[in-house]
Design an enzyme around this catalytic site. Sequence first.
Site, mmCIF file in Angstrom:
data_model
loop_
_atom_site.group_PDB
_atom_site.id
_atom_site.type_symbol
_atom_site.label_atom_id
_atom_site.label_comp_id
_atom_site.label_asym_id
_atom_site.label_seq_id
_atom_site.Cartn_x
_atom_site.Cartn_y
_atom_site.Cartn_z
ATOM 1 N N ASN A 9 1.199 -1.222 -0.290
ATOM 2 C CA ASN A 9 0.176 0.328 -0.223
ATOM 3 C C ASN A 9 0.845 1.587 0.201
ATOM 4 O OD1 ASN A 9 0.797 0.109 2.963
ATOM 5 N ND2 ASN A 9 -1.080 -0.384 3.870
ATOM 6 N N ASP A 198 -12.053 -3.374 0.135
ATOM 7 C CA ASP A 198 -10.430 -2.770 0.446
ATOM 8 C C ASP A 198 -10.630 -1.512 0.055
ATOM 9 O OD1 ASP A 198 -9.123 -3.612 3.212
ATOM 10 O OD2 ASP A 198 -7.154 -3.070 1.850
#
Length: 325
Positions: A9, A198
């Site tokens: 991420n 998500d």
Amino acid sequence: RIMRPDDANVAGNVHGGTILKMIEEAGAIISTRHCNSQAGEPCVAALARVERTDFLSPVCIGEVANVSAEITYTSRHSVEVQVNVMSENILTGAKKVTNKATLWYVPLSLKNVNKVLEVPPIQYARQEQEDEGKKRYEEQKLDRLETKQRNGDVILPVINPEPHTVGYSQSSLIHLVGPSDCTLLGFVHGGVTMKLMDEVAGIVAARHCKTNIVTASVDAINFHEKIKKGSVITVSGRMTFTSNKSMEIEVFVDADPFVDESRERYRAVSAFFTYVSLSKEGKPLPVPQLLTETEDEKRRFEEGKGRYLQTKAKRQAQMQQAARQ
């Protein structure tokens, strides 16, 4: 498998959606293997529900993630799988548990995707294990029904929203379901859907805080209906509740099977994600208070507060029990 840069991420840790996808893949493998362990019609296990999943610790790039799955209960038409994720620093040998999850699968016939087959029973070491599993089965079955009944909400765009309102951070993602997203039966892998959910929840949280955010937990994910190859799915997320240091985001997936004109758009999946805000040093930051404007937003805020307090009380009870032991 080893975690690589394309799993990361923006903070440099492994994306929460990647972990969810790995968990689902492990559950699908063991469930499909078990459901085909006896002579009969061949099938593929389809994900029906994921119980609450806590992200206990981040997984770092360069570490090895070990995902292990075990079947803990079978009903006539469903399989309960417990999955653990452990990360290992291969330079130091240090290991830590990062995730624990419970998933439910149903076996679908390879010849007829709408046909649910019977599940071979498992042997329990003690009668208590079967009794506890049956209780969990009944609880999740009831919760799935209740969730499906309240799934009529839609997220509409807001013109010039104020900061920290629901409309300011809400987000949607549109995705065309291709062959690489699907199982042998031509419907979407549950892990693919969870990864997209998500991502959307993370965008909502980042818009609200304007800081680095990470997935803290995922409340029950309910898969109400299958999504077929060729469908267009819309993954939508909105803020429902904020505490001092966490945010709850409701995410749902709507499917539009535009290649099948006989079918209208429908709600396929729904869940609540919880995120926390972190500083550059990885320390928790205060979360801006969510500003609710409509009666529906205020109602959802109070419902989220109830879930937050219930989870907090349960965690405290578990800590007290562990301390006594």
